[in-house]
Design a protein around this motif. Structure first.
Motif, mmCIF file in Angstrom:
data_model
loop_
_atom_site.group_PDB
_atom_site.id
_atom_site.type_symbol
_atom_site.label_atom_id
_atom_site.label_comp_id
_atom_site.label_asym_id
_atom_site.label_seq_id
_atom_site.Cartn_x
_atom_site.Cartn_y
_atom_site.Cartn_z
ATOM 1 N N ALA A 128 66.098 -9.665 19.162
ATOM 2 C CA ALA A 128 67.400 -9.288 19.698
ATOM 3 C C ALA A 128 67.477 -7.784 19.935
ATOM 4 N N ILE A 129 66.967 -7.013 18.977
ATOM 5 C CA ILE A 129 66.978 -5.552 19.120
ATOM 6 C C ILE A 129 66.111 -5.138 20.304
ATOM 7 N N ARG A 130 64.963 -5.789 20.463
ATOM 8 C CA ARG A 130 64.087 -5.491 21.599
ATOM 9 C C ARG A 130 64.808 -5.712 22.918
ATOM 10 N N GLN A 131 65.620 -6.775 22.990
ATOM 11 C CA GLN A 131 66.343 -7.070 24.225
ATOM 12 C C GLN A 131 67.400 -6.008 24.536
ATOM 13 N N VAL A 132 67.926 -5.366 23.488
ATOM 14 C CA VAL A 132 68.916 -4.303 23.703
ATOM 15 C C VAL A 132 68.244 -3.029 24.190
ATOM 16 N N ASP A 133 67.187 -2.615 23.452
ATOM 17 C CA ASP A 133 66.515 -1.351 23.779
ATOM 18 C C ASP A 133 65.231 -1.257 22.961
ATOM 19 N N THR A 134 64.107 -1.248 23.622
ATOM 20 C CA THR A 134 62.824 -1.224 22.912
ATOM 21 C C THR A 134 62.553 0.110 22.225
ATOM 22 N N THR A 135 63.317 1.148 22.569
ATOM 23 C CA THR A 135 63.070 2.465 21.963
ATOM 24 C C THR A 135 63.891 2.710 20.700
ATOM 25 N N SER A 181 54.134 -3.593 18.537
ATOM 26 C CA SER A 181 53.723 -3.395 19.930
ATOM 27 C C SER A 181 54.915 -3.500 20.879
ATOM 28 N N GLN A 182 56.004 -4.160 20.443
ATOM 29 C CA GLN A 182 57.180 -4.323 21.292
ATOM 30 C C GLN A 182 58.316 -3.367 20.915
ATOM 31 N N ILE A 183 58.356 -2.966 19.631
ATOM 32 C CA ILE A 183 59.330 -1.967 19.186
ATOM 33 C C ILE A 183 58.529 -0.847 18.515
ATOM 34 N N PRO A 184 58.111 0.143 19.274
ATOM 35 C CA PRO A 184 57.217 1.182 18.722
ATOM 36 C C PRO A 184 57.802 1.934 17.532
ATOM 37 N N ASN A 185 59.125 2.073 17.482
ATOM 38 C CA ASN A 185 59.765 2.821 16.395
ATOM 39 C C ASN A 185 60.188 1.904 15.246
ATOM 40 N N LEU A 186 59.364 0.898 14.970
ATOM 41 C CA LEU A 186 59.636 -0.050 13.888
ATOM 42 C C LEU A 186 58.936 0.410 12.614
ATOM 43 N N THR A 187 59.709 0.551 11.540
ATOM 44 C CA THR A 187 59.168 0.882 10.220
ATOM 45 C C THR A 187 59.351 -0.325 9.311
ATOM 46 N N ILE A 188 58.265 -0.778 8.680
ATOM 47 C CA ILE A 188 58.296 -1.963 7.821
ATOM 48 C C ILE A 188 58.204 -1.523 6.367
ATOM 49 N N LEU A 189 59.178 -1.941 5.573
ATOM 50 C CA LEU A 189 59.243 -1.586 4.157
ATOM 51 C C LEU A 189 59.308 -2.870 3.333
ATOM 52 N N ASP A 214 63.498 -15.111 2.997
ATOM 53 C CA ASP A 214 63.545 -15.293 4.454
ATOM 54 C C ASP A 214 62.552 -16.370 4.896
ATOM 55 N N PRO A 215 62.688 -17.608 4.378
ATOM 56 C CA PRO A 215 61.663 -18.639 4.602
ATOM 57 C C PRO A 215 61.443 -18.997 6.060
ATOM 58 N N HIS A 216 62.465 -18.833 6.901
ATOM 59 C CA HIS A 216 62.325 -19.170 8.316
ATOM 60 C C HIS A 216 61.976 -17.956 9.174
ATOM 61 N N ASN A 217 61.699 -16.832 8.522
ATOM 62 C CA ASN A 217 61.358 -15.592 9.223
ATOM 63 C C ASN A 217 62.412 -15.240 10.279
ATOM 64 N N THR A 218 63.689 -15.314 9.862
ATOM 65 C CA THR A 218 64.789 -14.935 10.744
ATOM 66 C C THR A 218 64.678 -13.469 11.146
ATOM 67 N N ASP A 277 69.239 -14.988 18.743
ATOM 68 C CA ASP A 277 68.827 -13.699 19.295
ATOM 69 C C ASP A 277 69.866 -13.155 20.266
ATOM 70 N N GLN A 278 70.471 -14.044 21.072
ATOM 71 C CA GLN A 278 71.492 -13.600 22.020
ATOM 72 C C GLN A 278 72.780 -13.187 21.305
ATOM 73 N N LEU A 279 73.138 -13.912 20.252
ATOM 74 C CA LEU A 279 74.336 -13.562 19.482
ATOM 75 C C LEU A 279 74.178 -12.188 18.819
ATOM 76 N N VAL A 280 73.002 -11.938 18.255
ATOM 77 C CA VAL A 280 72.756 -10.640 17.621
ATOM 78 C C VAL A 280 72.732 -9.538 18.675
ATOM 79 N N LYS A 281 72.124 -9.820 19.802
ATOM 80 C CA LYS A 281 72.089 -8.838 20.892
ATOM 81 C C LYS A 281 73.511 -8.439 21.305
ATOM 82 N N LEU A 282 74.384 -9.412 21.498
ATOM 83 C CA LEU A 282 75.765 -9.126 21.894
ATOM 84 C C LEU A 282 76.509 -8.354 20.809
#
Length: 343
Positions: free
Chosen positions: A184-191, A213-221, A173-177, A298-303
């Motif tokens: 995009a997920i944050r724009q849909v629903d931060t919870t 801090s923006q998506i509190p229910n984020l788990t990083i693996l 993921d060199p461009h940190n996509t 981000d908008q395409l993923v949100k939609l």
């Protein structure tokens, strides 16, 4: 016992796709063959991955990688190549030394002299290739190069309605996509609950960590085993991945999928996922036309996420189509092939 010599590379620049495809094939064949794996100056992370799979490592010097590899080939050995630097001349040199040559491909470029060509992308036929008349082709998802944990379609169950969103954009993921997808997920629903899997070469985990801090229910693996990946996919209600091998893993586990093109070599697979309705490929139209997108990624993923939320029938159709292509029988097909090559 017959022998196989694999040749592929994996690093922060090119990711781990070539290596992981070879390791998936090696696992299918491990009971029938002795196997080695040749790479150019592998990193500790890549070496550990290969050794964990039970293969011995041949480290090739960068300055003389081709001649050094050719010197390694035994005349009774089947050679498997996976990479973009193995042109016709190199394949010919390998074939002159090896018992048989197998080439794992996803570009369909140049003249091929390999005895067998494997390309598990859908929508490909032998007439797409410029190859020798006696070349044998193993094409499409029935020859999916997936680890065994992803080949048990009867065991995965239905997608949970309240599970997290699974995100994985490849080993590098060199461009940190990944960060764009999280936005995009944050724009849909931060919870929303989100489980993101980072590869060993991810360039900036700190930026992902800061998104908590923006998506509190984020788990990083990170650096999950195949079994752990299957467990994560079984739990998820929706997966967002690159249009690479990880997208096939999602289809094999039978989960709703949003596919994103993160590299040029993913275009054919993106086309297949989109046309066969195995996934919703959010930037596939842009890829085809080469036009500047009207909307950002981000908008395409949100939609796309909202399309699954508000039209559950979209997900149901994808799951039915996935099951048509992924039957879990690729190990049996590959074992029969390699047994024949070894005689």
């Amino acid at each position: 016992m017959s022998q196989i010599l694999f040749r592929a590379d994996g690093n922060a620049q090119i990711g781990l796709g070539h290596v992981m495809r070879c390791l998936a094939l090696a696992d299918m064949l491990k009971n029938d063959f002795l196997m080695r794996f040749a790479l150019v100056e592998p990193t500790l992370e890549v070496s550990a991955t290969i050794e964990k799979a039970g293969l011995s490592i041949v480290s090739l010097p960068e300055s003389s990688q081709q001649t050094s590899f050719l010197a390694q080939i035994h005349p009774d050995e089947i050679v498997v190549l996976d990479g973009y630097a193995f042109d016709e001349a190199f394949q010919q040199s390998v074939q002159e030394r090896a018992k048989k040559l197998v080439f794992i491909d996803d570009l369909i470029d140049g003249h091929q002299v390999a005895d067998v060509i494997i390309n598990h992308a859908g929508g490909v036929s032998d007439i797409d290739y410029d190859a020798e008349p006696d070349t044998h082709f193993c094409l499409g998802p029935h020859y999916a190069l997936l680890r065994p944990e992803f080949l048990n379609p009867a065991d995965y169950g239905e997608p949970p309605l309240d599970g997290p969103i699974f995100v994985s954009l490849g080993g590098a993921d060199p461009h940190n996509t990944s960060l764009t997808v999280l936005d995009a997920i944050r724009q849909v629903d931060t919870t929303l609950a989100v489980h993101i899997v980072l590869g060993p070469f991810h360039p900036n985990r700190a930026a992902i960590e800061s998104y908590k801090s923006q998506i509190p229910n984020l788990t990083i693996l990170q650096n999950l085993t195949a079994a752990e990946m299957v467990n994560e996919l079984q739990q998820c209600r929706l997966a967002i991945t690159a249009c690479s091998t990880i997208s096939y893993e999602v289809c094999a586990v039978n989960r709703p999928l949003i596919g994103i093109v993160t590299a040029n070599n993913q275009s054919r697979l993106a086309r297949f996922l989109s046309e066969e309705k195995l996934a919703l490929s959010v930037n596939f139209p842009t890829l085809l036309t080469r036009l500047t997108p009207v909307l950002g990624l981000d908008q395409l993923v949100k939609l796309a996420i909202q399309a699954f939320q508000f039209s559950p029938e979209n997900a149901a159709d994808l799951l039915i189509n996935q099951r048509r292509f992924f039957d879990g029988q690729s190990p049996e097909r590959f074992r029969a092939l390699f047994r024949k090559l070894s005689t």
